[in-house]
Design a protein around this motif. Sequence first.
Motif, PDB file in Angstrom:
ATOM      1  N   GLY A  63      -4.391  -5.937  12.028  1.00 17.69           N
ATOM      2  CA  GLY A  63      -2.979  -5.770  12.383  1.00 17.69           C
ATOM      3  C   GLY A  63      -2.118  -5.501  11.157  1.00 17.69           C
ATOM      4  N   ARG A  64      -2.413  -6.224  10.078  1.00 15.16           N
ATOM      5  CA  ARG A  64      -1.638  -6.025   8.850  1.00 15.16           C
ATOM      6  C   ARG A  64      -1.930  -4.661   8.218  1.00 15.16           C
ATOM      7  NH1 ARG A  64      -3.263 -11.583   8.127  1.00 15.16           N
ATOM      8  NH2 ARG A  64      -4.785 -11.019   6.532  1.00 15.16           N
ATOM      9  N   ALA A  65      -3.195  -4.258   8.285  1.00 15.79           N
ATOM     10  CA  ALA A  65      -3.563  -2.947   7.715  1.00 15.79           C
ATOM     11  C   ALA A  65      -2.916  -1.822   8.527  1.00 15.79           C
ATOM     12  CB  ALA A  65      -5.082  -2.796   7.690  1.00 15.79           C
ATOM     13  N   ARG A  66      -2.922  -1.962   9.844  1.00 12.30           N
ATOM     14  CA  ARG A  66      -2.298  -0.947  10.677  1.00 12.30           C
ATOM     15  C   ARG A  66      -0.805  -0.827  10.374  1.00 12.30           C
ATOM     16  NH1 ARG A  66       1.190   0.022  14.393  1.00 12.30           N
ATOM     17  NH2 ARG A  66       0.826   1.712  15.852  1.00 12.30           N
ATOM     18  N   LYS A  67      -0.182  -1.983  10.176  1.00 13.39           N
ATOM     19  CA  LYS A  67       1.246  -2.005   9.864  1.00 13.39           C
ATOM     20  C   LYS A  67       1.514  -1.235   8.566  1.00 13.39           C
ATOM     21  CE  LYS A  67       4.885  -5.596   9.803  1.00 13.39           C
ATOM     22  NZ  LYS A  67       5.699  -5.282   8.675  1.00 13.39           N
ATOM     23  N   TRP A  68       0.624  -1.445   7.589  1.00 14.03           N
ATOM     24  CA  TRP A  68       0.793  -0.729   6.312  1.00 14.03           C
ATOM     25  C   TRP A  68       0.699   0.777   6.549  1.00 14.03           C
ATOM     26  CZ3 TRP A  68      -1.517   2.807   3.216  1.00 14.03           C
ATOM     27  CH2 TRP A  68      -0.969   2.950   1.937  1.00 14.03           C
ATOM     28  N   VAL A  69      -0.267   1.191   7.340  1.00 13.46           N
ATOM     29  CA  VAL A  69      -0.442   2.620   7.626  1.00 13.46           C
ATOM     30  C   VAL A  69       0.804   3.159   8.322  1.00 13.46           C
ATOM     31  CG1 VAL A  69      -1.746   4.291   9.015  1.00 13.46           C
ATOM     32  CG2 VAL A  69      -2.964   2.524   7.718  1.00 13.46           C
ATOM     33  N   ALA A  70       1.299   2.426   9.311  1.00 10.89           N
ATOM     34  CA  ALA A  70       2.443   2.909  10.089  1.00 10.89           C
ATOM     35  C   ALA A  70       3.713   2.987   9.238  1.00 10.89           C
ATOM     36  CB  ALA A  70       2.666   1.990  11.295  1.00 10.89           C
ATOM     37  N   GLU A  71       3.878   2.017   8.326  1.00 10.30           N
ATOM     38  CA  GLU A  71       5.153   1.930   7.604  1.00 10.30           C
ATOM     39  C   GLU A  71       5.128   2.525   6.196  1.00 10.30           C
ATOM     40  OE1 GLU A  71       6.229  -2.183   7.758  1.00 10.30           O
ATOM     41  OE2 GLU A  71       6.429  -2.150   9.961  1.00 10.30           O
ATOM     42  N   ARG A  72       3.958   2.515   5.564  1.00 13.66           N
ATOM     43  CA  ARG A  72       3.940   2.872   4.145  1.00 13.66           C
ATOM     44  C   ARG A  72       3.129   4.113   3.792  1.00 13.66           C
ATOM     45  NH1 ARG A  72       4.782  -1.739   1.079  1.00 13.66           N
ATOM     46  NH2 ARG A  72       5.037  -0.294  -0.641  1.00 13.66           N
ATOM     47  N   LEU A  73       2.168   4.455   4.628  1.00 16.12           N
ATOM     48  CA  LEU A  73       1.282   5.561   4.250  1.00 16.12           C
ATOM     49  C   LEU A  73       2.037   6.886   4.267  1.00 16.12           C
ATOM     50  CD1 LEU A  73      -1.552   6.545   3.519  1.00 16.12           C
ATOM     51  CD2 LEU A  73      -2.075   6.670   5.965  1.00 16.12           C
ATOM     52  N   ASP A  74       1.956   7.595   3.143  1.00 12.65           N
ATOM     53  CA  ASP A  74       2.706   8.834   3.004  1.00 12.65           C
ATOM     54  C   ASP A  74       1.875   9.799   2.157  1.00 12.65           C
ATOM     55  OD1 ASP A  74       4.510  10.843   2.545  1.00 12.65           O
ATOM     56  OD2 ASP A  74       5.810   9.662   1.212  1.00 12.65           O
ATOM     57  N   PHE A  75       1.602  10.967   2.705  1.00 13.69           N
ATOM     58  CA  PHE A  75       0.754  11.931   1.988  1.00 13.69           C
ATOM     59  C   PHE A  75       1.560  12.953   1.191  1.00 13.69           C
ATOM     60  CE2 PHE A  75      -2.124  10.841   5.667  1.00 13.69           C
ATOM     61  CZ  PHE A  75      -2.979  10.062   4.907  1.00 13.69           C
ATOM     62  N   ASP A  76       2.847  12.814   1.142  1.00 13.51           N
ATOM     63  CA  ASP A  76       3.661  13.800   0.423  1.00 13.51           C
ATOM     64  C   ASP A  76       3.622  13.509  -1.069  1.00 13.51           C
ATOM     65  OD1 ASP A  76       5.187  16.102   0.465  1.00 13.51           O
ATOM     66  OD2 ASP A  76       7.066  14.978   0.389  1.00 13.51           O
ATOM     67  N   LYS A  77       2.443  13.696  -1.656  1.00 11.71           N
ATOM     68  CA  LYS A  77       2.224  13.315  -3.051  1.00 11.71           C
ATOM     69  C   LYS A  77       1.909  14.557  -3.888  1.00 11.71           C
ATOM     70  CE  LYS A  77       2.496   8.750  -2.603  1.00 11.71           C
ATOM     71  NZ  LYS A  77       2.540   8.473  -1.212  1.00 11.71           N
ATOM     72  N   GLY A  78       2.758  14.799  -4.877  1.00 15.49           N
ATOM     73  CA  GLY A  78       2.607  15.985  -5.716  1.00 15.49           C
ATOM     74  C   GLY A  78       1.634  15.767  -6.859  1.00 15.49           C
ATOM     75  N   ALA A  79       0.366  15.687  -6.536  1.00 15.91           N
ATOM     76  CA  ALA A  79      -0.667  15.508  -7.564  1.00 15.91           C
ATOM     77  C   ALA A  79      -1.981  16.027  -6.999  1.00 15.91           C
ATOM     78  CB  ALA A  79      -0.801  14.028  -7.932  1.00 15.91           C
ATOM     79  N   LEU A  80      -2.972  16.197  -7.871  1.00 18.59           N
ATOM     80  CA  LEU A  80      -4.259  16.722  -7.417  1.00 18.59           C
ATOM     81  C   LEU A  80      -5.183  15.615  -6.922  1.00 18.59           C
ATOM     82  CD1 LEU A  80      -5.284  19.516  -9.946  1.00 18.59           C
ATOM     83  CD2 LEU A  80      -4.031  19.676  -7.781  1.00 18.59           C
ATOM     84  N   PHE A  81      -5.686  15.824  -5.722  1.00 19.34           N
ATOM     85  CA  PHE A  81      -6.652  14.894  -5.135  1.00 19.34           C
ATOM     86  C   PHE A  81      -7.941  15.647  -4.828  1.00 19.34           C
ATOM     87  CE2 PHE A  81      -2.453  13.281  -4.232  1.00 19.34           C
ATOM     88  CZ  PHE A  81      -2.574  11.924  -4.513  1.00 19.34           C
ATOM     89  N   SER A  82      -9.045  14.929  -4.804  1.00 25.92           N
ATOM     90  CA  SER A  82     -10.322  15.544  -4.467  1.00 25.92           C
ATOM     91  C   SER A  82     -10.353  15.888  -2.978  1.00 25.92           C
ATOM     92  CB  SER A  82     -11.464  14.576  -4.806  1.00 25.92           C
ATOM     93  OG  SER A  82     -12.611  14.894  -4.034  1.00 25.92           O
TER      94      SER A  82
END
Length: 597
Positions: free
Chosen positions: A153-172
């Motif tokens: 439940g806590r992990a899901r909450k983090w995903v819903a509220e904090r996860l953001d892919f708008d990141k200007g950097a290089l990822f694999s």
Amino acid sequence: MSESGAQKKKGSKKVKVQRAQDAPIQPKLISSSTTFFLSVPALIAILLYFYFNPTPAIEFFDAWIGFSDHYDSAPVPHTHSFTYLSADTTKRRAVLESFKHAWLAYERDAMGADEYHPISKQGSNLTDAGGIGFMVVDVLDSLQIMGLRAEYGRARKWVAERLDFDKGALFSTFETTIRVLGGLLSAYHLSEEDPIYLEKAIDLADRIMPVFETASGLPFPAVNLAERRGYHSIDFPGLSSVAEAGTLQLEFRYLSYLTENEVYWRAAENVMKVLKDARLPHGLASVFLAIEQGQYHLSAISLGSRADSFYEYLLGPRSIGSSTSKLSNQTERFYQDMYDDAMESIHNHLVQRSTTNNLLYTSELIPENGPDGGLTWRLTPKQDHLVCFLGGSLMLGATRTGALTSPVSIPPHPEELTEKGTRDWKTGVELIKTCMNMHDTQTGLSPEIVYFRVPSDGMNAMPNAPPDWYIRGAQLAPGELPPYDSRYMLRPETVESLFIAYRLTGDNIYREHGWKIFQAIEKHARVSTGGYATVINVDDNPASLEDKMETFFLSETLKYLYLLFDSSNNIPLDKYVLNTEAHPLPIFEPSIRSRFS
Ligand SMILES: *[C@@H]1O[C@H](CO)[C@@H](O)[C@H](O)[C@H]1NC(C)=O
Ligand SMILES: *[C@@H]1O[C@H](CO)[C@@H](O)[C@H](O)[C@H]1NC(C)=O
């Protein structure tokens, strides 16, 4: 899915105890016999004993039904087959405790960070642009599978509220796909389609999609998620590893299926066509591809680093290598042909035997200029721990592409497998034995890389020459740092194979092996304040640790160990295919047909 098979079993035992307690207030039962009345407390005691110590009961039951060891490389003539394997609740509970020891420490010290350093108790991110949920998303389905509801439940909450892919950097491209996209898709399925995960998965996939915009269609190995643009790698510009290109199919195909949008499927599958057309004469994959040309780049041939999951995903189409094809109802000849071709080549060129104990292993091929200037391939007896995925994968493939019936028995009867299926099965069983032998170190943990003895290595003159394999560069002078090869970084490949082998055979030897590895991890890699860390030298006892706990320890190593000891109802292999980061995706009936021709 959060209700594991094991919990159900626990519940049914509780019912039995309950009935015994209720018995005395049933007048009819009491009147029937006084000896019965007297036996009730004894019965309760026995049931309680086995409830808290189920292992002896399970072992007794296994022996009683003739569950003999068949830890032999050949498929065994067997009169009965098992469709259900029960949980070992004691060992499963021990794995769960370790999982919590690791996850709760991460949550306490670094929740939301991509990486965790348990000794210094801090997190870090892959780039300065901030985290992309590498750890949290990778672990969501483990939390679901293990029934850890509050933590989930806590992990899901983090995903819903904090996860953001708008990141200007290089990822694999590869790591982001297998860990984050795969994690979201698996969590989506296991949560019975919680829309938050699909929404995030589509957002991420759309940011990754531009990597396929190359002349050949082979993907760029790096992606800037904010720019939505693919980039060459800094270390190997113009090149992609075959694992990077060939391990995106499962996730993108499933996403197409869920969204009824073909673009992901087409892009990922075009890569397979390019790889098939680029086939080298010997049928094996060099580790590097030239991206724009869509051709192999002259480089080593290995089943380990940079190539491993390519072979795994070939099985995808028709089995797990058929992961992709298995995922689509085994309809696609294309993947099966590529898989059969690759397994044939592996047997013809890479499978070897060790000098003393005849252990089966796979070597690598290194390209060299021959004396006449022509190209020659030098056999190098080096095997990465990463290759240990192949044992279970070969066995699974044998029961799918190598099977004459479907489903095959557990364990398979010899007459159920084709000649090639039998060959792959035997190789798989023996490779797992070799991988267990690689755990014969001071800590009981396997090193990252071993070399096998060959007559020309000149080691026979040494006083204590190792019989079959050794860690190169590990003969340390005082004060010297151990080589990279001697580390155990909490990798999952051996326990992954043990899990698959156990599910396909029901042979307890695989649970015993898994338990030994688990205990070695507990003894040497556990950090008392929380978490687990990389063992720097597997031959150093007590071990020294490096301050890093990889995300795959929670998403793969402990998940496979948990499933190894859980009942076969939890993630049944005829209903799921696990991606190369151990994210289970359901096998589905494809609505999109591949256009290979
Ligand atoms: C990592 O990224 C997350 C999400 O952007 C952020 O909350 C956190 O502070 C970062 N952690 C570190 C150690 O930089
Ligand atoms: C697989 O797909 C084929 C063709 O669509 C279908 O006839 C068959 O029933 C499917 N098999 C399974 C096991 O779903």
